[in-house]
Design a protein around this motif. Structure first.
Motif, PDB file in Angstrom:
ATOM      1  N   THR A  76       0.820  -1.223   0.000  1.00 52.54           N
ATOM      2  CA  THR A  76       0.000   0.000   0.000  1.00 52.54           C
ATOM      3  C   THR A  76       0.851   1.270   0.000  1.00 52.54           C
ATOM      4  O   THR A  76       0.326   2.378   0.144  1.00 52.54           O
ATOM      5  N   LEU A  77       2.147   1.080  -0.193  1.00 51.81           N
ATOM      6  CA  LEU A  77       3.075   2.200  -0.053  1.00 51.81           C
ATOM      7  C   LEU A  77       2.816   3.322  -1.054  1.00 51.81           C
ATOM      8  O   LEU A  77       3.040   4.505  -0.763  1.00 51.81           O
TER       9      LEU A  77
ATOM     10  N   ALA B 216       8.832   2.881  -5.954  1.00 49.43           N
ATOM     11  CA  ALA B 216       9.096   4.102  -6.733  1.00 49.43           C
ATOM     12  C   ALA B 216       8.524   5.321  -6.005  1.00 49.43           C
ATOM     13  O   ALA B 216       9.156   6.390  -5.942  1.00 49.43           O
ATOM     14  N   GLU B 217       7.354   5.150  -5.426  1.00 46.91           N
ATOM     15  CA  GLU B 217       6.715   6.266  -4.717  1.00 46.91           C
ATOM     16  C   GLU B 217       7.535   6.642  -3.472  1.00 46.91           C
ATOM     17  O   GLU B 217       7.674   7.828  -3.145  1.00 46.91           O
ATOM     18  N   ALA B 218       8.068   5.630  -2.796  1.00 48.90           N
ATOM     19  CA  ALA B 218       8.891   5.913  -1.613  1.00 48.90           C
ATOM     20  C   ALA B 218      10.136   6.704  -2.019  1.00 48.90           C
ATOM     21  O   ALA B 218      10.566   7.628  -1.312  1.00 48.90           O
ATOM     22  N   GLN B 219      10.700   6.356  -3.171  1.00 45.78           N
ATOM     23  CA  GLN B 219      11.863   7.127  -3.655  1.00 45.78           C
ATOM     24  C   GLN B 219      11.450   8.569  -3.938  1.00 45.78           C
ATOM     25  O   GLN B 219      12.144   9.507  -3.558  1.00 45.78           O
ATOM     26  N   SER B 220      10.295   8.741  -4.591  1.00 44.69           N
ATOM     27  CA  SER B 220       9.830  10.102  -4.901  1.00 44.69           C
ATOM     28  C   SER B 220       9.553  10.894  -3.632  1.00 44.69           C
ATOM     29  O   SER B 220       9.721  12.110  -3.594  1.00 44.69           O
ATOM     30  N   ALA B 221       9.101  10.182  -2.589  1.00 40.68           N
ATOM     31  CA  ALA B 221       8.768  10.872  -1.331  1.00 40.68           C
ATOM     32  C   ALA B 221      10.032  11.298  -0.575  1.00 40.68           C
ATOM     33  O   ALA B 221       9.933  11.977   0.442  1.00 40.68           O
TER      34      ALA B 221
ATOM     35  N   PRO C 198      18.690   5.822   0.675  1.00 45.15           N
ATOM     36  CA  PRO C 198      18.089   4.955  -0.343  1.00 45.15           C
ATOM     37  C   PRO C 198      16.956   4.150   0.259  1.00 45.15           C
ATOM     38  O   PRO C 198      16.930   3.903   1.461  1.00 45.15           O
ATOM     39  N   VAL C 199      16.006   3.755  -0.609  1.00 46.24           N
ATOM     40  CA  VAL C 199      15.035   2.750  -0.185  1.00 46.24           C
ATOM     41  C   VAL C 199      15.792   1.425  -0.185  1.00 46.24           C
ATOM     42  O   VAL C 199      16.561   1.142  -1.099  1.00 46.24           O
TER      43      VAL C 199
ATOM     44  N   THR D 292      17.539   0.968 -10.507  1.00 47.78           N
ATOM     45  CA  THR D 292      16.573   1.877  -9.869  1.00 47.78           C
ATOM     46  C   THR D 292      17.166   2.700  -8.735  1.00 47.78           C
ATOM     47  O   THR D 292      16.526   3.636  -8.247  1.00 47.78           O
ATOM     48  N   GLY D 293      18.367   2.311  -8.285  1.00 50.76           N
ATOM     49  CA  GLY D 293      18.981   3.071  -7.190  1.00 50.76           C
ATOM     50  C   GLY D 293      18.547   2.621  -5.805  1.00 50.76           C
ATOM     51  O   GLY D 293      18.917   3.230  -4.809  1.00 50.76           O
ATOM     52  N   VAL D 294      17.738   1.528  -5.719  1.00 45.38           N
ATOM     53  CA  VAL D 294      17.440   1.003  -4.379  1.00 45.38           C
ATOM     54  C   VAL D 294      18.616   0.131  -3.949  1.00 45.38           C
ATOM     55  O   VAL D 294      19.364  -0.372  -4.786  1.00 45.38           O
TER      56      VAL D 294
END
Ligand code: SAM
Length: 332
Positions: free
Chosen positions: A106-107, A151-156, A160-161, A186-188
């Motif tokens: 649900t992230l 992806a949304e967590a990265q945008s937020a 790093p995630v 993706t950079g995670v």
């Protein structure tokens, strides 16, 4: 005062389970029908969690609070708890680091709200990038939502995630390289976890464990790695891609236990204090919280519990006893 155990380790991190419930049914963690859930009245309220966290932070200089479960995001109003914990301060005036471990389903809807509430870090569990296998492993068709959530967590602004992947031989070990590539692209920061004997169905066998050595061997054959020195108390050993495309980690709980540097304790969702995932003893903080215990009483119980912390878990020893609760019930 610092909380120092009898083996000289200082406790810095408390993992707080906010619920035993989960919206996934990962095969290595829970049976398909779920477990017998705790009654709501057995689960600590936010105020009770905050009180224990306050004692840990203010009295014992614990500077890292990690929320987990079950699946922590199924607990209603989770951002409110994060906001409450964000108000805590160490004796030096600093805010403790607040982290969340989630399955990410649900992230995409809540990442920004969690960030705004004061969450500092996020770890998302993701064991497969293939839809059919993700469904088989989690018994939920949620891969698209988890990827969107990351992806949304990265945008937020979480950076790093971290993405945690449990690798099980014969199940998803052929995806080690794909997961590593996903991290590079993706950079995670992908962290591979060795499969531990904490499944709810008691089926763990040592031969299912894919070791750190094997995982690093597979990745470095394709993408050369150099080890990042000194992990300190962090559970993951880390490697840097020599071409500069980020880092990757392995949590080698079975093949190379890192207990000597362990700085963690745990609070289950029903208010039991534990000094190790594999501990066989629990200390009943909830009874004190609900029966008029003072902060001193709770602090003394924590000091007593930490005094019993083992030098290390015994997974590889003949006298290993599995804890009688699974990972999701303890709080992973
Ligand atoms: N639901 C959240 C999540 O998925 O991250 C938090 C709780 S979950 C129990 C925490 C972590 O434990 C997940 O990364 C999960 O994959 C891992 N885990 C569960 N059972 C495990 C086992 N038997 N061995 C190794 N890791 C396990």
């Amino acid at each position: 005062m610092d909380l120092i155990d009898q083996h000289g380790r200082t406790v810095r991190d408390v993992r707080i389970s906010v619920t035993d419930r989960c919206n996934f049914r990962c095969t290595y963690c829970m049976p398909e029908e779920g477990l017998v859930w705790l009654d709501r009245s057995e689960v600590l309220t936010f105020e009770e969690i905050e009180r224990v966290a306050r004692i840990c932070v203010e009295r014992f200089n614990i500077d890292s609070l990690r929320l987990t479960g079950g699946e922590p995001t199924v607990r209603a109003h989770l951002p409110r708890l994060i906001q409450q914990l964000s108000g805590l301060r160490l004796s030096n005036g600093q805010k403790p680091d607040i982290a969340l471990t989630t399955n990410g389903a649900t992230l995409r809807n809540i990442a920004t709200e969690l960030r705004d509430a004061g969450l500092d870090r996020i770890n998302v569990s993701l064991d497969s990038l293939r839809q059919d296998r993700f469904l088989a492993m989690t018994r939920r068709d949620e891969l698209h939502n988890v990827l969107a959530g990351i992806a949304e967590a990265q945008s937020a602004g979480f950076a790093p995630v971290k993405v945690n992947a449990v690798i099980e031989r014969g199940v998803n070990d052929d995806e080690i390289l794909d997961l590593a590539k996903y991290g590079r692209d993706t950079g995670v920061e992908v962290r591979f976890i060795e499969f531990m004997p904490l499944d709810a169905t008691n089926e763990w066998q040592r031969k299912q464990v894919v070791t750190q050595e094997e995982i690093v061997g597979i990745i470095s054959a394709e993408f050369p790695l150099e080890q990042v020195p000194a992990r300190g108390a962090a559970p993951a050993d880390r490697w840097r891609y020599i071409d500069g495309k980020g880092t990757v980690g392995v949590i080698p709980s079975v093949s190379q236990p890192f207990c000597g540097d362990c700085d963690r304790v745990r609070l289950t969702s029903d208010g039991q204090f534990r000094t190790c995932l594999f501990a066989t003893d629990e200390f009943d903080v909830r009874a004190l919280l609900r029966n008029g215990g003072t902060d001193d009483d709770i602090a003394n119980l924590i000091i007593h519990a930490v005094g019993t912390k083992w030098a290390g878990h015994q997974i590889s020893q003949v006298n290993f006893i599995r804890p009688n609760r699974s990972m999701s019930q303890i709080g992973g």
